[in-house]
Design an enzyme around this catalytic site. Sequence first.
Site, mmCIF file in Angstrom:
data_model
loop_
_atom_site.group_PDB
_atom_site.id
_atom_site.type_symbol
_atom_site.label_atom_id
_atom_site.label_comp_id
_atom_site.label_asym_id
_atom_site.label_seq_id
_atom_site.Cartn_x
_atom_site.Cartn_y
_atom_site.Cartn_z
ATOM 1 N N ASP A 63 -15.207 0.276 14.057
ATOM 2 C CA ASP A 63 -13.748 0.298 13.996
ATOM 3 C C ASP A 63 -13.263 1.117 15.185
ATOM 4 O O ASP A 63 -14.001 1.926 15.739
ATOM 5 C CB ASP A 63 -13.168 0.791 12.657
ATOM 6 C CG ASP A 63 -13.742 2.090 12.152
ATOM 7 O OD1 ASP A 63 -14.158 2.927 12.966
ATOM 8 O OD2 ASP A 63 -13.767 2.286 10.923
ATOM 9 N N ASN A 76 -29.606 4.677 10.554
ATOM 10 C CA ASN A 76 -28.205 4.417 10.899
ATOM 11 C C ASN A 76 -27.484 5.742 11.154
ATOM 12 O O ASN A 76 -27.711 6.719 10.435
ATOM 13 C CB ASN A 76 -27.567 3.697 9.691
ATOM 14 C CG ASN A 76 -26.244 3.041 9.986
ATOM 15 O OD1 ASN A 76 -26.114 2.308 10.954
ATOM 16 N ND2 ASN A 76 -25.250 3.299 9.131
ATOM 17 N N GLU A 121 -27.286 8.878 8.753
ATOM 18 C CA GLU A 121 -26.687 10.121 9.270
ATOM 19 C C GLU A 121 -27.615 11.321 9.129
ATOM 20 O O GLU A 121 -27.242 12.360 8.583
ATOM 21 C CB GLU A 121 -25.322 10.358 8.610
ATOM 22 C CG GLU A 121 -24.372 9.192 8.866
ATOM 23 C CD GLU A 121 -23.028 9.292 8.172
ATOM 24 O OE1 GLU A 121 -22.749 10.313 7.524
ATOM 25 O OE2 GLU A 121 -22.247 8.320 8.270
ATOM 26 N N GLU A 139 -20.860 -0.376 11.905
ATOM 27 C CA GLU A 139 -19.627 0.065 11.221
ATOM 28 C C GLU A 139 -18.457 0.123 12.202
ATOM 29 O O GLU A 139 -17.658 1.058 12.189
ATOM 30 C CB GLU A 139 -19.833 1.438 10.576
ATOM 31 C CG GLU A 139 -21.004 1.485 9.611
ATOM 32 C CD GLU A 139 -21.140 2.809 8.870
ATOM 33 O OE1 GLU A 139 -20.212 3.637 8.904
ATOM 34 O OE2 GLU A 139 -22.211 3.014 8.256
ATOM 35 N N HIS A 157 -17.807 4.191 15.050
ATOM 36 C CA HIS A 157 -16.434 4.550 14.671
ATOM 37 C C HIS A 157 -15.780 5.120 15.929
ATOM 38 O O HIS A 157 -15.936 6.298 16.239
ATOM 39 C CB HIS A 157 -16.446 5.562 13.519
ATOM 40 C CG HIS A 157 -17.028 4.997 12.265
ATOM 41 N ND1 HIS A 157 -16.397 3.994 11.557
ATOM 42 C CD2 HIS A 157 -18.183 5.250 11.620
ATOM 43 C CE1 HIS A 157 -17.139 3.669 10.502
ATOM 44 N NE2 HIS A 157 -18.229 4.408 10.526
HETATM 45 O O1 G3I Z 1 -13.404 5.623 -6.278
HETATM 46 C C1 G3I Z 1 -12.580 6.791 -6.222
HETATM 47 C C2 G3I Z 1 -11.328 6.604 -7.056
HETATM 48 O O2 G3I Z 1 -11.683 6.468 -8.413
HETATM 49 C C3 G3I Z 1 -10.418 7.828 -6.844
HETATM 50 O O3 G3I Z 1 -9.202 7.603 -7.500
HETATM 51 C C4 G3I Z 1 -10.116 8.035 -5.368
HETATM 52 C C5 G3I Z 1 -9.288 9.287 -5.125
HETATM 53 O O4 G3I Z 1 -9.540 9.849 -3.873
HETATM 54 O O5 G3I Z 1 -11.351 8.171 -4.682
HETATM 55 C C6 G3I Z 1 -12.182 7.039 -4.782
HETATM 56 O O6 G3I Z 1 -13.348 7.265 -4.055
HETATM 57 C C7 G3I Z 1 -13.221 7.172 -2.657
HETATM 58 C C8 G3I Z 1 -14.209 6.128 -2.162
HETATM 59 O O7 G3I Z 1 -14.204 6.086 -0.755
HETATM 60 C C9 G3I Z 1 -13.881 4.730 -2.680
HETATM 61 O O8 G3I Z 1 -12.622 4.336 -2.237
HETATM 62 C C10 G3I Z 1 -13.545 8.529 -2.062
HETATM 63 O O9 G3I Z 1 -12.546 9.474 -2.423
HETATM 64 C C11 G3I Z 1 -13.621 8.426 -0.564
HETATM 65 O O10 G3I Z 1 -14.092 9.650 -0.040
HETATM 66 C C12 G3I Z 1 -14.591 7.316 -0.183
HETATM 67 O O11 G3I Z 1 -14.581 7.200 1.215
HETATM 68 C C13 G3I Z 1 -15.642 6.445 1.754
HETATM 69 C C14 G3I Z 1 -16.397 7.308 2.756
HETATM 70 O O12 G3I Z 1 -17.428 6.529 3.332
HETATM 71 C C15 G3I Z 1 -17.025 8.535 2.129
HETATM 72 O O13 G3I Z 1 -17.736 9.237 3.087
HETATM 73 C C16 G3I Z 1 -15.058 5.254 2.466
HETATM 74 O O14 G3I Z 1 -14.443 4.374 1.524
HETATM 75 C C17 G3I Z 1 -16.169 4.512 3.203
HETATM 76 O O15 G3I Z 1 -15.606 3.512 4.005
HETATM 77 C C18 G3I Z 1 -16.916 5.498 4.099
HETATM 78 O O16 G3I Z 1 -17.959 4.830 4.748
HETATM 79 C C19 G3I Z 1 -18.774 5.630 5.597
HETATM 80 C C20 G3I Z 1 -20.138 4.999 5.611
HETATM 81 O O17 G3I Z 1 -20.632 4.883 4.306
HETATM 82 C C21 G3I Z 1 -21.095 5.794 6.471
HETATM 83 N N1 G3I Z 1 -20.570 5.988 7.797
HETATM 84 C C22 G3I Z 1 -19.222 6.523 7.865
HETATM 85 C C23 G3I Z 1 -18.268 5.679 7.039
HETATM 86 C C24 G3I Z 1 -16.859 6.185 7.174
HETATM 87 O O18 G3I Z 1 -16.729 7.459 6.607
#
Ligand code: G3I
Length: 476
Positions: free
Chosen positions: A273, A207, A166, A271, A243
């Site tokens: 979806d 990416n 990104e 990625e 996405h």
């Molecule tokens: O692990 C913590 C947990 O301890 C806490 O209780 C909870 C409360 O919100 O948050 C948890 O962390 C979250 C993490 O995912 C794991 O589940 C974060 O808040 C959340 O922001 C994070 O989101 C991830 C996101 O990237 C962040 O930008 C998504 O799972 C993940 O699928 C997403 O993936 C990204 C790619 O890396 C890059 N391209 C876009 C894609 C979608 O956003």
Amino acid sequence: MRGTSMKLQSLRRTVLGISAAALLAAGAAVPGHAAEAADPVLRDLAAAHGISYGTAVTGAKLTGAYADVAGAQFDSITPGNEMKWGSVEPVRGDFRWSGADAVVDFAEARGQKVRGHTLVWHSQLPSWVENGSWTASGLRTVMTEHIKTAAGRYKGRIDHWDVVNEAFDEDGTRRQSVFQRTLGDGYIADAFRAARAADPAAKLYLNDYNVEGLNAKSDGMYELVRSLKAQGVPIDGVGLQAHLIVGQVPPSLQANIQRFADLGVDVAVTELDIRMQLPATEAKLAQQKADYAAVTRACLAVSRCVGVTVWGFTDSDSWIPDFFEGQGAATPYDEGFRPKPAFYGIAEALGWTGDPGPGPGPGPVDGCAVAYAVQNQWSAGFTAQVTVRNTGTAPVNGWQLAWTWPSGQSVTQAWNAAMNQSGASVAAANVPYNASIAPGGSVTFGFNGAWSGGNAAPAGFALNGRPCATGTAQAG
Ligand code: G3I
């Protein structure tokens, strides 16, 4: 090129003695959906075309049915969060590998490739990097050391690394991340060189999202890849995250893949979806099926497109409802791990000619009634029980009950159903042991919720998209 990779894939799987068909035969059945000989196996269908079909996963969920599907259907695994800088080095020099190790071990045990995600990204970056006061040389050292350590740890075990993620804004100019601001344009070339030095066998990718079609952002990416290739920077591939939104697959997707391929790099959809406004309807799911097929076909049409990865294979493990209010149902499997029409769209694009049949996936319902009762309520919480009765003449095989909260309630914990909430929209899906409701039969599930202000019952319910009678769950 594709012929070679096809041969390597089948050699690798023979050596490991694992095939998806064997896993299914060994009992890796999908709950709520018996494994049948006729079921398509995406990793096998993809391999026959010399491409890969992968999924991102949540490492902590890799047990039971989730692990069975991830292992049986896909030949490539991307850790959804476990390899990000914030996960592996939250404090400078304090590396935490257990989450990433577990995903890599899982993939290797099933003969799957691993996409490393990601080395340099502005997001999920620990505060000590993002908010440090850096000189250029200080940050360059930190960045290249991080790459050396992460890519070095998994040397020889990662098929593709998303080296830089990104890097662009929507207008095709560079995103002003801490790396861009401090190091200038050259940080990307430095990152790729450091990754090559750390793991010479891994394919190194740039990416990004919103670069699937021909547009200003993908033009910026195209110019960068052209210039990196001209400078001899070791870049092997371009990842198009994809996405997407139902009904909006960019018509220029294939042309865009082709133009990157023509620069002499591989391309992967990394990625995928395809989200929709909830609730899902049959029409939206049908369009989503066509969209998943279209993306798969676009990859198949370009020989340097090496494969597709979905960003979570089940709606119970998708980032979409958390990030886009009221949207979801973006993946090929529903919350109960049942293949959706999208799954069959992928399979058909990969040449499968079987009949999905009425079994898998929530089928039509010809009569239903729902009884909703708050059993217990206290200051900010409540417990409710929901009984769904099949008042029709056909069995229900797999169900999803949808409703909208009238006064801001939210579900906090559920039993006997897999529940998801997005905004005010709730979807409760069967769990493996209560997927079937015979004519005249019923299932009951319960949940705890939070409320404030009011706790009125939902005005209506829909079972697999069909409105149900409410009140007693007796009539219909
Ligand atoms: O692990 C913590 C947990 O301890 C806490 O209780 C909870 C409360 O919100 O948050 C948890 O962390 C979250 C993490 O995912 C794991 O589940 C974060 O808040 C959340 O922001 C994070 O989101 C991830 C996101 O990237 C962040 O930008 C998504 O799972 C993940 O699928 C997403 O993936 C990204 C790619 O890396 C890059 N391209 C876009 C894609 C979608 O956003």
